[in-house]
Design an enzyme around this catalytic site. Structure first.
Site, PDB file in Angstrom:
ATOM      1  N   CYS A   1       0.906  -1.171  -0.043  1.00  0.00           N
ATOM      2  CA  CYS A   1       0.201   0.050   0.011  1.00  0.00           C
ATOM      3  C   CYS A   1       0.683   1.230   0.001  1.00  0.00           C
ATOM      4  O   CYS A   1       1.970   1.253   0.788  1.00  0.00           O
ATOM      5  CB  CYS A   1      -0.847  -0.009   1.320  1.00  0.00           C
ATOM      6  SG  CYS A   1      -1.774   1.477   1.258  1.00  0.00           S
TER       7      CYS A   1
ATOM      8  N   HIS B   1      -9.051  -3.981  -2.013  1.00  0.00           N
ATOM      9  CA  HIS B   1      -8.356  -3.110  -1.393  1.00  0.00           C
ATOM     10  C   HIS B   1      -8.653  -1.700  -0.903  1.00  0.00           C
ATOM     11  O   HIS B   1      -8.481  -1.296   0.065  1.00  0.00           O
ATOM     12  CB  HIS B   1      -6.723  -2.937  -1.965  1.00  0.00           C
ATOM     13  CG  HIS B   1      -5.512  -2.300  -1.534  1.00  0.00           C
ATOM     14  ND1 HIS B   1      -4.535  -3.287  -0.444  1.00  0.00           N
ATOM     15  CD2 HIS B   1      -5.529  -1.210  -0.970  1.00  0.00           C
ATOM     16  CE1 HIS B   1      -3.783  -2.329  -0.008  1.00  0.00           C
ATOM     17  NE2 HIS B   1      -4.206  -1.036  -0.262  1.00  0.00           N
ATOM     18  N   GLU B   2      -9.062  -0.966  -2.104  1.00  0.00           N
ATOM     19  CA  GLU B   2      -9.781   0.215  -1.956  1.00  0.00           C
ATOM     20  C   GLU B   2     -10.797   0.236  -0.932  1.00  0.00           C
ATOM     21  O   GLU B   2     -11.353   0.943  -0.134  1.00  0.00           O
ATOM     22  CB  GLU B   2      -9.754   1.170  -3.031  1.00  0.00           C
ATOM     23  CG  GLU B   2      -8.646   1.095  -4.126  1.00  0.00           C
ATOM     24  CD  GLU B   2      -7.294   1.505  -3.358  1.00  0.00           C
ATOM     25  OE1 GLU B   2      -7.269   2.153  -2.284  1.00  0.00           O
ATOM     26  OE2 GLU B   2      -6.301   1.035  -3.869  1.00  0.00           O
TER      27      GLU B   2
ATOM     28  N   HIS C   1      -9.913   0.090   2.496  1.00  0.00           N
ATOM     29  CA  HIS C   1      -9.638   1.417   3.177  1.00  0.00           C
ATOM     30  C   HIS C   1     -10.649   2.169   3.426  1.00  0.00           C
ATOM     31  O   HIS C   1     -10.737   2.945   4.737  1.00  0.00           O
ATOM     32  CB  HIS C   1      -8.895   2.253   1.917  1.00  0.00           C
ATOM     33  CG  HIS C   1      -7.422   2.205   1.719  1.00  0.00           C
ATOM     34  ND1 HIS C   1      -6.505   2.641   2.993  1.00  0.00           N
ATOM     35  CD2 HIS C   1      -6.830   1.674   0.947  1.00  0.00           C
ATOM     36  CE1 HIS C   1      -5.342   2.075   2.561  1.00  0.00           C
ATOM     37  NE2 HIS C   1      -5.491   1.872   1.394  1.00  0.00           N
TER      38      HIS C   1
HETATM   39 ZN   LIG Z   1      -3.851   0.956   0.032  1.00  0.00          ZN
END
Ligand SMILES: [Zn+2]
Length: 136
Positions: free
Chosen positions: A85, A126-127, A130
Site C-alpha cells: 500500500c 483493497h480500496e 480503506h
Molecule cells: Zn492501500
C-alpha cells in the site's frame, strides 16, 4: 490537484462516511494524485488524500475509474495473495476474490453496476477496505 499521501495509520484506520454530490470534485484530485504516483500505485481511496468520504479510484488498465459510495454486492472465487500500500511500507497477506460485483455512483452521479475480475477486482477490494478503515 495533486494531494499529499496520508500515512497516519490512526487517521487511515477510521471508516469513511457516505459521499454526496458535493464530493464530486474528489474525482479530479484522485485522478491527479494517482497519476502522479502511477509508478507504484494502482488505486487510491479518498482518505489517502485526507478526505474521509466513500470515494475510490481504480486503475482499470487503459483508464482510471472513480467510484462514489461503492458497495460490493457479489463475490466469488477466493484466493490468498500479498499486497502493499502506498500509505504503508512492506507487503501483507490477505484474502481476495477473483470476481466481484459492484454498485456505485459514477462521476456524473449516475448509479452503475459493474463486474470486475482479476487485477482490477483485487485493487478495488483493497480500496474498499480503506473505506472501512482496514489497512493492508
Ligand atoms: Zn492501500
Amino acid at each position: 490537484m495533486i494531494k499529499p499521501i496520508v500515512k497516519d495509520t490512526f487517521f487511515l484506520s477510521q471508516s469513511s462516511v457516505e459521499a454526496s454530490k458535493a464530493d464530486l470534485y474528489l474525482a479530479e484530485d484522485l485522478q491527479d494524485t494517482l497519476e502522479a504516483n502511477k509508478e507504484h500505485c494502482v488505486g487510491m481511496a479518498a482518505n489517502m488524500i485526507g478526505v474521509k468520504k466513500r470515494v475510490i479510484i481504480v486503475n482499470m488498465g487503459i483508464a482510471n475509474l472513480v467510484m462514489f459510495n461503492p458497495v460490493m454486492i457479489g463475490k466469488s472465487l477466493p484466493f490468498e495473495t500479498e499486497e502493499s500500500c502506498l500509505s504503508l511500507t512492506g507487503s501483507r497477506k490477505t484474502l481476495r476474490y477473483q470476481k466481484i460485483d459492484l454498485s456505485f455512483f459514477d462521476k456524473h452521479w449516475q448509479k452503475q453496476t459493474l463486474t470486475l475480475t482479476g487485477f482490477p477486482a483485487q485493487i478495488c477490494q483493497h480500496e474498499l477496505d480503506h473505506l472501512e478503515g482496514i489497512i493492508i
